[in-house]
Design a protein around this motif. Structure first.
Motif, PDB file in Angstrom:
ATOM      1  N   GLU A  20       6.603  14.954  -4.569  1.00  0.00           N
ATOM      2  CA  GLU A  20       6.632  15.777  -5.777  1.00  0.00           C
ATOM      3  C   GLU A  20       5.299  15.781  -6.531  1.00  0.00           C
ATOM      4  OE1 GLU A  20       9.933  14.453  -8.112  1.00  0.00           O
ATOM      5  OE2 GLU A  20      11.434  15.135  -6.655  1.00  0.00           O
ATOM      6  N   VAL A  21       4.614  14.644  -6.559  1.00  0.00           N
ATOM      7  CA  VAL A  21       3.371  14.542  -7.324  1.00  0.00           C
ATOM      8  C   VAL A  21       2.148  14.720  -6.429  1.00  0.00           C
ATOM      9  CG1 VAL A  21       1.996  13.056  -8.837  1.00  0.00           C
ATOM     10  CG2 VAL A  21       4.497  13.001  -8.994  1.00  0.00           C
ATOM     11  N   GLY A  22       2.253  14.212  -5.200  1.00  0.00           N
ATOM     12  CA  GLY A  22       1.139  14.321  -4.268  1.00  0.00           C
ATOM     13  C   GLY A  22       0.402  13.025  -4.031  1.00  0.00           C
ATOM     14  N   VAL A  23       0.700  12.007  -4.823  1.00  0.00           N
ATOM     15  CA  VAL A  23      -0.016  10.726  -4.684  1.00  0.00           C
ATOM     16  C   VAL A  23       0.812   9.613  -5.303  1.00  0.00           C
ATOM     17  CG1 VAL A  23      -1.261  11.046  -6.869  1.00  0.00           C
ATOM     18  CG2 VAL A  23      -2.223   9.536  -5.130  1.00  0.00           C
ATOM     19  N   ALA A  24       0.677   8.408  -4.742  1.00  0.00           N
ATOM     20  CA  ALA A  24       1.280   7.219  -5.345  1.00  0.00           C
ATOM     21  C   ALA A  24       0.362   6.032  -5.070  1.00  0.00           C
ATOM     22  CB  ALA A  24       2.681   6.956  -4.765  1.00  0.00           C
ATOM     23  N   ILE A  25      -0.117   5.418  -6.129  1.00  0.00           N
ATOM     24  CA  ILE A  25      -0.959   4.225  -5.988  1.00  0.00           C
ATOM     25  C   ILE A  25      -0.049   3.013  -6.119  1.00  0.00           C
ATOM     26  CG2 ILE A  25      -2.899   2.918  -6.935  1.00  0.00           C
ATOM     27  CD1 ILE A  25      -3.982   5.574  -8.053  1.00  0.00           C
ATOM     28  N   ILE A  26       0.157   2.312  -5.001  1.00  0.00           N
ATOM     29  CA  ILE A  26       1.091   1.186  -5.009  1.00  0.00           C
ATOM     30  C   ILE A  26       0.476  -0.009  -4.281  1.00  0.00           C
ATOM     31  CG2 ILE A  26       3.078   2.741  -5.070  1.00  0.00           C
ATOM     32  CD1 ILE A  26       3.548   1.961  -2.089  1.00  0.00           C
ATOM     33  N   GLY A  27       1.136  -1.148  -4.363  1.00  0.00           N
ATOM     34  CA  GLY A  27       0.690  -2.348  -3.678  1.00  0.00           C
ATOM     35  C   GLY A  27       1.438  -2.553  -2.377  1.00  0.00           C
ATOM     36  N   GLN A  28       0.929  -3.486  -1.574  1.00  0.00           N
ATOM     37  CA  GLN A  28       1.578  -3.797  -0.300  1.00  0.00           C
ATOM     38  C   GLN A  28       2.853  -4.600  -0.548  1.00  0.00           C
ATOM     39  OE1 GLN A  28      -0.653  -6.382   2.246  1.00  0.00           O
ATOM     40  NE2 GLN A  28       0.839  -6.334   3.902  1.00  0.00           N
ATOM     41  N   THR A  29       3.909  -4.255   0.125  1.00  0.00           N
ATOM     42  CA  THR A  29       5.154  -5.024   0.044  1.00  0.00           C
ATOM     43  C   THR A  29       5.261  -5.915   1.278  1.00  0.00           C
ATOM     44  OG1 THR A  29       6.502  -3.422   1.247  1.00  0.00           O
ATOM     45  CG2 THR A  29       6.244  -3.067  -1.131  1.00  0.00           C
ATOM     46  N   GLY A  30       6.205  -6.816   1.250  1.00  0.00           N
ATOM     47  CA  GLY A  30       6.392  -7.732   2.372  1.00  0.00           C
ATOM     48  C   GLY A  30       6.880  -7.053   3.635  1.00  0.00           C
ATOM     49  N   ASP A  31       7.344  -5.796   3.494  1.00  0.00           N
ATOM     50  CA  ASP A  31       7.857  -5.067   4.650  1.00  0.00           C
ATOM     51  C   ASP A  31       6.775  -4.320   5.417  1.00  0.00           C
ATOM     52  OD1 ASP A  31      10.427  -5.863   4.068  1.00  0.00           O
ATOM     53  OD2 ASP A  31      10.816  -4.146   2.773  1.00  0.00           O
ATOM     54  N   ALA A  33       3.620  -4.425   7.571  1.00  0.00           N
ATOM     55  CA  ALA A  33       2.867  -5.338   8.446  1.00  0.00           C
ATOM     56  C   ALA A  33       3.110  -6.805   8.051  1.00  0.00           C
ATOM     57  CB  ALA A  33       1.379  -5.014   8.397  1.00  0.00           C
ATOM     58  N   PRO A  34       4.354  -7.262   8.088  1.00  0.00           N
ATOM     59  CA  PRO A  34       4.679  -8.619   7.622  1.00  0.00           C
ATOM     60  C   PRO A  34       3.981  -9.722   8.416  1.00  0.00           C
ATOM     61  CG  PRO A  34       6.542  -7.639   8.797  1.00  0.00           C
ATOM     62  CD  PRO A  34       5.557  -6.541   8.559  1.00  0.00           C
ATOM     63  N   ALA A  35       3.620  -9.460   9.676  1.00  0.00           N
ATOM     64  CA  ALA A  35       2.939 -10.487  10.472  1.00  0.00           C
ATOM     65  C   ALA A  35       1.536 -10.767   9.953  1.00  0.00           C
ATOM     66  CB  ALA A  35       2.872 -10.067  11.937  1.00  0.00           C
ATOM     67  N   ASP A  36       0.958  -9.812   9.204  1.00  0.00           N
ATOM     68  CA  ASP A  36      -0.415  -9.979   8.723  1.00  0.00           C
ATOM     69  C   ASP A  36      -0.556 -11.217   7.827  1.00  0.00           C
ATOM     70  OD1 ASP A  36      -3.171  -9.196   8.175  1.00  0.00           O
ATOM     71  OD2 ASP A  36      -2.433  -8.678   6.191  1.00  0.00           O
ATOM     72  N   ILE A  59      -6.854  -5.481   8.302  1.00  0.00           N
ATOM     73  CA  ILE A  59      -6.978  -4.242   7.525  1.00  0.00           C
ATOM     74  C   ILE A  59      -6.191  -3.106   8.172  1.00  0.00           C
ATOM     75  CG2 ILE A  59      -8.607  -2.427   6.833  1.00  0.00           C
ATOM     76  CD1 ILE A  59     -10.686  -4.682   6.423  1.00  0.00           C
ATOM     77  N   LEU A  60      -6.395  -2.922   9.482  1.00  0.00           N
ATOM     78  CA  LEU A  60      -5.806  -1.762  10.142  1.00  0.00           C
ATOM     79  C   LEU A  60      -4.327  -1.916  10.454  1.00  0.00           C
ATOM     80  CD1 LEU A  60      -8.708  -0.606  12.476  1.00  0.00           C
ATOM     81  CD2 LEU A  60      -7.975   0.358  10.284  1.00  0.00           C
ATOM     82  N   SER A  61      -3.832  -3.154  10.504  1.00  0.00           N
ATOM     83  CA  SER A  61      -2.387  -3.313  10.721  1.00  0.00           C
ATOM     84  C   SER A  61      -1.612  -2.615   9.613  1.00  0.00           C
ATOM     85  CB  SER A  61      -2.023  -4.803  10.776  1.00  0.00           C
ATOM     86  OG  SER A  61      -2.287  -5.444   9.536  1.00  0.00           O
ATOM     87  N   LYS A  62      -2.103  -2.721   8.396  1.00  0.00           N
ATOM     88  CA  LYS A  62      -1.424  -2.082   7.255  1.00  0.00           C
ATOM     89  C   LYS A  62      -1.654  -0.571   7.250  1.00  0.00           C
ATOM     90  CE  LYS A  62      -3.476  -5.152   4.509  1.00  0.00           C
ATOM     91  NZ  LYS A  62      -3.758  -6.366   5.306  1.00  0.00           N
ATOM     92  N   LYS A  63      -2.891  -0.167   7.507  1.00  0.00           N
ATOM     93  CA  LYS A  63      -3.220   1.267   7.468  1.00  0.00           C
ATOM     94  C   LYS A  63      -2.458   2.029   8.563  1.00  0.00           C
ATOM     95  CE  LYS A  63      -6.412   0.606   4.267  1.00  0.00           C
ATOM     96  NZ  LYS A  63      -6.128  -0.811   3.985  1.00  0.00           N
ATOM     97  N   LEU A  64      -2.478   1.478   9.768  1.00  0.00           N
ATOM     98  CA  LEU A  64      -1.828   2.180  10.884  1.00  0.00           C
ATOM     99  C   LEU A  64      -0.315   2.138  10.768  1.00  0.00           C
ATOM    100  CD1 LEU A  64      -4.161   0.994  13.790  1.00  0.00           C
ATOM    101  CD2 LEU A  64      -4.204   3.193  12.582  1.00  0.00           C
ATOM    102  N   ALA A  65       0.225   1.037  10.212  1.00  0.00           N
ATOM    103  CA  ALA A  65       1.675   0.943  10.022  1.00  0.00           C
ATOM    104  C   ALA A  65       2.172   1.999   9.042  1.00  0.00           C
ATOM    105  CB  ALA A  65       2.051  -0.448   9.522  1.00  0.00           C
ATOM    106  N   ALA A  66       1.295   2.446   8.163  1.00  0.00           N
ATOM    107  CA  ALA A  66       1.675   3.465   7.178  1.00  0.00           C
ATOM    108  C   ALA A  66       1.703   4.866   7.783  1.00  0.00           C
ATOM    109  CB  ALA A  66       0.708   3.432   5.996  1.00  0.00           C
ATOM    110  N   GLY A  67       1.249   4.985   9.036  1.00  0.00           N
ATOM    111  CA  GLY A  67       1.315   6.279   9.709  1.00  0.00           C
ATOM    112  C   GLY A  67       0.249   7.268   9.281  1.00  0.00           C
ATOM    113  N   LEU A  68      -0.924   6.775   8.931  1.00  0.00           N
ATOM    114  CA  LEU A  68      -2.000   7.662   8.478  1.00  0.00           C
ATOM    115  C   LEU A  68      -2.479   8.590   9.583  1.00  0.00           C
ATOM    116  CD1 LEU A  68      -4.288   5.215   6.448  1.00  0.00           C
ATOM    117  CD2 LEU A  68      -2.364   6.558   5.649  1.00  0.00           C
ATOM    118  N   GLY A 102      -9.655   4.616  17.989  1.00  0.00           N
ATOM    119  CA  GLY A 102      -9.019   4.321  19.267  1.00  0.00           C
ATOM    120  C   GLY A 102      -7.508   4.327  19.182  1.00  0.00           C
ATOM    121  N   ALA A 103      -6.992   4.064  17.975  1.00  0.00           N
ATOM    122  CA  ALA A 103      -5.544   4.076  17.759  1.00  0.00           C
ATOM    123  C   ALA A 103      -5.024   5.457  17.366  1.00  0.00           C
ATOM    124  CB  ALA A 103      -5.170   3.060  16.688  1.00  0.00           C
TER     125      ALA A 103
END
Length: 317
Positions: A20-31, A33-36, A59-68, A102-103
């Motif tokens: 609805e807004v187009g953006v959300a600035i949030i923090g990382q949750t435990g769900d 990339a929990p192995a990180d 760094i990339l475990s979180k970025k790629l897990a988000a489906g960027l 590469g990913a």
């Protein structure tokens, strides 16, 4: 720092706000990339915290897990950077760009200057206040603006919303000048639980310190260098950051109105302004800033805020 703002929304709210807004600035949750977190703990006890391959994975475990689909990394170089030398910062940037592409995620990185405080402030509420003033056109720190425009232009190009740097910058400036950027930020704050009138009345909501006092250099002269890591640690020592996960954060403390490298300071022009809770805290903050900022008579060589862009081609030559 914004009262009511939810930095850890559930997936349903997160998706709703982005849609609805187009953006959300949030923090990382435990769900995410929990192995990180477990890997990081192992790195800590095995003295491999500064391993570039492991930092890249973290760094990339979180970025790629988000489906960027696309990613622009801001990799710092200088006294406040995570990596101790420019060469290692560049190596980290190349590693991230190589692995992410590469990913299957289009990725570039900008090496940016962290030899001095990026904007004019350091802390929680003081930084949010400056960010709001920037979006509203009330105050624009030129260093912050230069880095913002470079990063965001790269984002528009990777996202297919601009075909050139000039076109991207024109669109970005229009978003600022028209008030659109400020409105989107306001809508996001409200959607994530913050005050509906935050942008209009931000000073009523952001915490303020009990004592606001300038810090002067011991001698008149020119700012020759700045240890931004030490300044950051000074904010932590004031309560503006955590030394351990259970620590509370004092959102009001910090610094504003920093002098810049090459600027002359004197009895009329302070190194910075401290926002503290007590005179004792001010004395410690003053000592930290005076130690972190070197003043002399040599005007240092000017450095760019953006050193270079790292693309996939740079990693495979």
């Amino acid at each position: 720092a914004i009262p009511g703002y939810n930095t850890e929304p559930d997936n349903e709210l997160f998706r709703k706000v982005v849609k609805e807004v187009g953006v959300a600035i949030i923090g990382q949750t435990g769900d995410l990339a929990p192995a990180d977190k477990r890997f990081y703990g192992i790195r800590d006890v095995t003295a491999t915290v500064e391993s570039i391959t492991l930092i890249t994975a973290s760094i990339l475990s979180k970025k790629l897990a988000a489906g960027l689909e696309a990613l622009v990394m801001d990799v710092k170089a200088g006294s406040g950077a995570f990596m101790p030398t420019y060469e290692l910062s560049e190596e980290l940037a190349k590693s991230i760009v190589h692995v992410a592409n590469g990913a299957g995620c289009k990725t570039t990185a900008l090496l940016t200057n962290m030899d001095q405080v990026l904007a004019s402030s350091a802390g929680n509420a003081v930084e949010v206040r400056e960010a709001v003033q920037y979006l509203k056109g009330e105050y624009c720190n030129p260093q912050l603006h230069e880095v913002n425009m470079a990063l965001c232009a790269e984002m528009l190009i990777l996202g297919g919303l601009a075909t050139s740097d000039d076109e991207a910058r024109e669109k970005l400036q229009d978003a600022l000048d028209s008030g659109k950027a400020a409105k989107v930020f306001a809508d996001m704050v409200t959607a994530l639980g913050g005050p509906a009138d935050f942008m209009e009345n931000y000073d009523n909501y952001l915490e303020k310190a009990d004592i606001i006092k300038p810090i002067y250099a011991n001698v008149d002269g020119v700012v020759e260098s700045m240890d931004t890591r030490e300044i950051g640690m000074a904010v932590v020592a004031m309560g503006g950051g955590r030394r351990k996960p259970t620590d509370d954060i004092d959102y009001a403390v910090g610094f504003t109105d920093f002098a810049t490298i090459g600027e002359r300071v004197s009895a009329e022009k302070p190194l910075a302004v401290a926002h503290v809770r007590s005179e004792e805290q001010f004395e410690e903050a003053q000592k930290a800033v005076q130690n972190a900022i070197k003043v002399g008579e040599t005007i240092p060589e000017s450095k760019p805020m953006v050193f270079k862009k790292i693309t996939l081609e740079d990693t495979i030559r």
